[in-house]
Design an enzyme around this catalytic site. Structure first.
Site, PDB file in Angstrom:
ATOM      1  N   HIS A   9     -21.738 -19.175  55.007  1.00  0.00           N
ATOM      2  CA  HIS A   9     -22.457 -18.382  54.006  1.00  0.00           C
ATOM      3  C   HIS A   9     -21.694 -18.383  52.681  1.00  0.00           C
ATOM      4  O   HIS A   9     -20.835 -19.225  52.462  1.00  0.00           O
ATOM      5  CB  HIS A   9     -22.724 -16.972  54.522  1.00  0.00           C
ATOM      6  CG  HIS A   9     -23.383 -16.968  55.877  1.00  0.00           C
ATOM      7  ND1 HIS A   9     -24.712 -17.243  56.058  1.00  0.00           N
ATOM      8  CD2 HIS A   9     -22.855 -16.765  57.121  1.00  0.00           C
ATOM      9  CE1 HIS A   9     -24.996 -17.191  57.358  1.00  0.00           C
ATOM     10  NE2 HIS A   9     -23.880 -16.912  58.020  1.00  0.00           N
ATOM     11  N   GLU A  66     -20.400 -10.652  55.918  1.00  0.00           N
ATOM     12  CA  GLU A  66     -19.888 -11.785  56.674  1.00  0.00           C
ATOM     13  C   GLU A  66     -19.248 -12.835  55.784  1.00  0.00           C
ATOM     14  O   GLU A  66     -18.219 -13.416  56.136  1.00  0.00           O
ATOM     15  CB  GLU A  66     -21.001 -12.414  57.515  1.00  0.00           C
ATOM     16  CG  GLU A  66     -20.498 -13.539  58.398  1.00  0.00           C
ATOM     17  CD  GLU A  66     -21.605 -14.321  59.078  1.00  0.00           C
ATOM     18  OE1 GLU A  66     -21.276 -15.340  59.716  1.00  0.00           O
ATOM     19  OE2 GLU A  66     -22.786 -13.937  58.951  1.00  0.00           O
ATOM     20  N   HIS A  71     -17.363 -17.834  61.348  1.00  0.00           N
ATOM     21  CA  HIS A  71     -18.483 -16.913  61.180  1.00  0.00           C
ATOM     22  C   HIS A  71     -18.162 -15.567  61.805  1.00  0.00           C
ATOM     23  O   HIS A  71     -17.194 -15.427  62.563  1.00  0.00           O
ATOM     24  CB  HIS A  71     -19.750 -17.481  61.832  1.00  0.00           C
ATOM     25  CG  HIS A  71     -20.392 -18.585  61.061  1.00  0.00           C
ATOM     26  ND1 HIS A  71     -21.507 -18.406  60.272  1.00  0.00           N
ATOM     27  CD2 HIS A  71     -20.056 -19.897  60.929  1.00  0.00           C
ATOM     28  CE1 HIS A  71     -21.841 -19.549  59.699  1.00  0.00           C
ATOM     29  NE2 HIS A  71     -20.973 -20.475  60.083  1.00  0.00           N
ATOM     30  N   GLU A  85     -17.428 -17.478  66.195  1.00  0.00           N
ATOM     31  CA  GLU A  85     -17.978 -16.166  65.805  1.00  0.00           C
ATOM     32  C   GLU A  85     -16.951 -15.117  66.217  1.00  0.00           C
ATOM     33  O   GLU A  85     -16.759 -14.854  67.408  1.00  0.00           O
ATOM     34  CB  GLU A  85     -19.312 -15.904  66.512  1.00  0.00           C
ATOM     35  CG  GLU A  85     -20.411 -16.908  66.207  1.00  0.00           C
ATOM     36  CD  GLU A  85     -21.285 -16.475  65.044  1.00  0.00           C
ATOM     37  OE1 GLU A  85     -20.909 -15.523  64.330  1.00  0.00           O
ATOM     38  OE2 GLU A  85     -22.356 -17.084  64.858  1.00  0.00           O
TER      39      GLU A  85
END
Length: 313
Positions: free
Chosen positions: A10, A24, A77, A137
């Site tokens: 992102h 995030e 992430h 993650e």
């Protein structure tokens, strides 16, 4: 020496998951920066998708990775959806990817984080890159219990160090530490005060490296039990005192005894707690589940929290 491509998921106009005062894109960047520092210090050549907050869609990351000459690609992430724990994704037929994912899991567990396991999924970053690729993650930003392990910049960087250790072991390079830092950074038992002793919650948050905008402060207020936050002087003072004095969620809340059950009703009965729908709804609300209807997904979330001893009263 192999080249490693690092991706901070992102960025720019795409914040990724946003909850509890966390974004995030910012978590991912801090994780990447710390990982990159450790790798470079150990002589590893790296290429990074971004080193600041800027737009960086996954298609661009894939293109950059494929043009970098890297033999390994890792994307950082943070998760969302109300779950709990770390996850690692690798391409289903790539044994090397699975090996790196397992090493990431090993070092993240050393931080105290639990794992949801190693998984395969048709994700563009691991599907379209030409080299072995893994997507990590770290934790769930929208789980007020799980995000305790990564809600400060220092903790987000600890994940970066953990991932660097995994990459180094994968490459057969011995980890030599971070200068004066210990080999396994420890999570602080309470938030650092950053030396700030003033009366401004905004200045305090800035001093410890946390975002200080209204939405972030509202997220912190919820976490520390300050309801209906509007930014009044009394609310800001209460929030400042709670955070500065190290009032952690684990100290602020009490928890039900841990139990392992596939049924929240049976589990509550087992520990002598009212398992009626009305009481389960109250328990669900205390654990961040709004509009509780008794669905299987909601009950599974409660059971998972109970299994880890994290079901709030």
């Amino acid at each position: 020496m192999a080249t490693v491509f690092l991706s901070a998921g992102h960025g720019g106009s795409d914040p990724g998951a946003v909850a509890c005062g966390l974004k995030e894109k910012e978590i991912n960047l801090q994780t990447l920066l710390a990982c990159n520092e450790v790798l470079v210090a150990h002589g590893v050549q790296t290429a990074c998708s971004r080193t600041k907050d800027e737009n960086d869609p996954v298609a661009e990351e894939v293109r950059e990775a494929n043009e970098s000459g890297a033999t390994l690609a890792v994307s950082f992430h943070a998760n969302a959806g109300g779950g709990d724990g770390f996850e690692a994704y690798h391409y289903k037929s790539d044994a090397n990817g699975k090996k790196l994912a397992a090493l990431g899991e090993k070092y993240v567990k050393a931080l105290g984080q639990n794992s949801r396991g190693l998984k395969t999924k048709d994700l563009a970053f691991i599907r379209d890159t030409k080299m072995t690729a893994v997507l990590f993650e770290s934790f769930f930003v929208d789980n007020d219990t799980d995000n305790d392990i990564g809600d400060t910049v220092a903790e987000q960087r600890e994940f970066g160090v953990a991932y660097a250790k995994a990459i180094l072991e994968y490459l057969g390079i011995a980890y030599k530490g971070q200068g004066n830092a210990t080999n396994t950074p420890q999570r602080p038992s309470a938030p650092s005060t950053g030396g700030y002793r003033g009366n401004s919650i905004v200045e305090y948050l800035n001093s410890i490296g946390k975002p200080s905008d209204f939405n972030s402060r509202a997220g912190y207020a919820k976490k520390y039990g300050i309801g209906n936050y509007t930014g009044t002087a009394s609310q800001n003072t209460a929030l400042l005192n709670a955070m500065r004095d190290g009032v952690s969620v684990s100290n602020k809340y009490s928890y039900y005894p841990a139990f392992n059950s596939v049924s929240i009703v049976d589990g509550l009965k087992r520990i002598g707690v009212d398992s009626s729908f009305a009481n389960r709804k109250k328990i669900a609300q205390a654990n961040g589940i709004t509009n509780y209807s008794g669905s299987a997904a909601q009950n599974n979330t409660l059971c998972n929290l109970a299994k880890q001893g994290k079901l709030k009263k």
